[in-house]
Design an enzyme around this catalytic site. Structure first.
Site, PDB file in Angstrom:
ATOM      1  CG  ASP A   1      30.511  28.141  27.606  1.00 26.53           C
ATOM      2  OD1 ASP A   1      30.709  28.751  28.683  1.00 26.53           O
ATOM      3  OD2 ASP A   1      30.133  26.961  27.555  1.00 26.53           O
TER       4      ASP A   1
ATOM      5  CE1 TYR B   1      26.429  34.085  42.275  1.00 28.52           C
ATOM      6  CE2 TYR B   1      26.058  34.663  44.575  1.00 28.52           C
ATOM      7  CZ  TYR B   1      26.274  35.036  43.261  1.00 28.52           C
ATOM      8  OH  TYR B   1      26.337  36.374  42.936  1.00 28.52           O
TER       9      TYR B   1
ATOM     10  CE  LYS C   1      29.589  35.653  41.772  1.00 26.20           C
ATOM     11  NZ  LYS C   1      30.148  36.331  40.567  1.00 26.20           N
TER      12      LYS C   1
END
Length: 298
Positions: free
Chosen positions: A71, A169, A173
């Site tokens: 992970d 997100y 990013k």
């Protein structure tokens, strides 16, 4: 075979873009470690069958591949992934950070858990693997080795421009762009190049967005196929000393350099500005500046 002799880790390497990267790097001669925890888009499950299938495809073609289920959002497991590649193949030369999840929601409805999951996998997942890979390369450099290593991070158009319903997100990013620029500046002394790609491709995370973007009828070219992105990844993996600290947007057969933040028009008063006089100053600066590209979805 531009990657012959190089050892690469590809996170999220079982499907979509990661699978395409792994297969292309192997075709170009790299020995690859495919990292994937095998969960569904909702975070449930944990089947490594897809990663083993990619490794089997590489071996069937005469290449070398291993699977590791770390992970990457866990600092210690990210270290174990890097250690595994070094122990199995004797070194590490390339790190392709690709693993990601989405938890799309308009910001006013976003939960803390949905924020944490996305930032953890994308931003922390990039940082954790890079941190331990960087230590490996620094140690080799200090031992007198001529290190020529490459990191390819994965940002997104959402991280460059924003995207409605994807604040978590987009923020993660965008953070990856900052991570890329800063580590490129810090790690160059050890022979490490760090770049980022912003790909547009049809994957599990984007299949509804790009469902109607299919092959061109005249030549059969599927502009949204993940395979279109992999050649640049392979080139960056092989040519690690030629470019660093850059972001490339990749879509279909198009590659675009993203210039990032640059200084635009300037006004200097030669003293401290008074708040009441700034209205026309700001207007003048904005009038002389390019219009920003719109946020996706607006």
């Amino acid at each position: 075979m531009i990657c012959a002799g190089r050892v690469a880790i590809i996170t999220g390497g079982a499907r979509g873009l990661g699978r395409a990267h792994a297969l292309e790097l192997a075709r170009q001669g790299a020995r690859v470690v495919i990292n994937d925890i095998g969960v569904g888009l909702d975070g449930t499950g944990g089947d490594g069958a897809a990663a083993r299938e990619v490794a089997g495809e590489i071996r069937a073609g005469g290449g070398e591949a291993e699977v590791h289920g770390a992970d990457v959002g866990d600092w210690q497991q990210a270290r174990e992934l890097v250690d595994f590649a070094v122990q199995r193949f004797g070194r590490l030369d390339v790190l392709v950070n690709n693993a990601g999840v989405v938890r799309d929601r308009m910001f006013v409805n976003l939960s803390e858990d949905e924020w944490d999951q996305v930032v953890r996998v994308h931003l922390k997942g990039h940082a954790a693997t890079m941190r331990h890979a960087a230590q490996h390369w620094r140690d080799r450099c200090k031992a007198g080795e001529d290190v020529r290593a490459s990191v390819i991070n994965t940002t997104s158009g959402a991280g460059l421009l924003g995207s409605l319903g994807q604040t978590n997100y987009a923020a993660a990013k965008a953070g990856i762009v900052g991570l890329t620029l800063n580590t490129a500046a810090e790690l160059g002394r050890y022979g490490v190049a760090v770049n980022a790609i912003a790909p547009a491709a049809r994957t599990r995370m984007t299949e509804t967005v790009f469902a109607d973007t299919m092959a061109r009828p005249e030549d059969g070219f599927d502009e949204m196929a993940p395979d279109n992105v992999a050649p640049l990844v392979a080139w960056l993996a092989a040519r690690s000393t030629e470019v660093s600290g850059r972001v490339f947007e990749v879509a279909g057969g198009t590659i675009t350099v993203i210039n990032g933040n640059t200084r635009g028009p300037t006004r200097d008063a030669g003293r401290r500005w008074r708040p009441e006089e700034l209205g026309p100053v700001v207007k003048d600066l904005l009038d002389r500046s390019p219009t920003p590209l719109p946020v996706y979805g607006t």
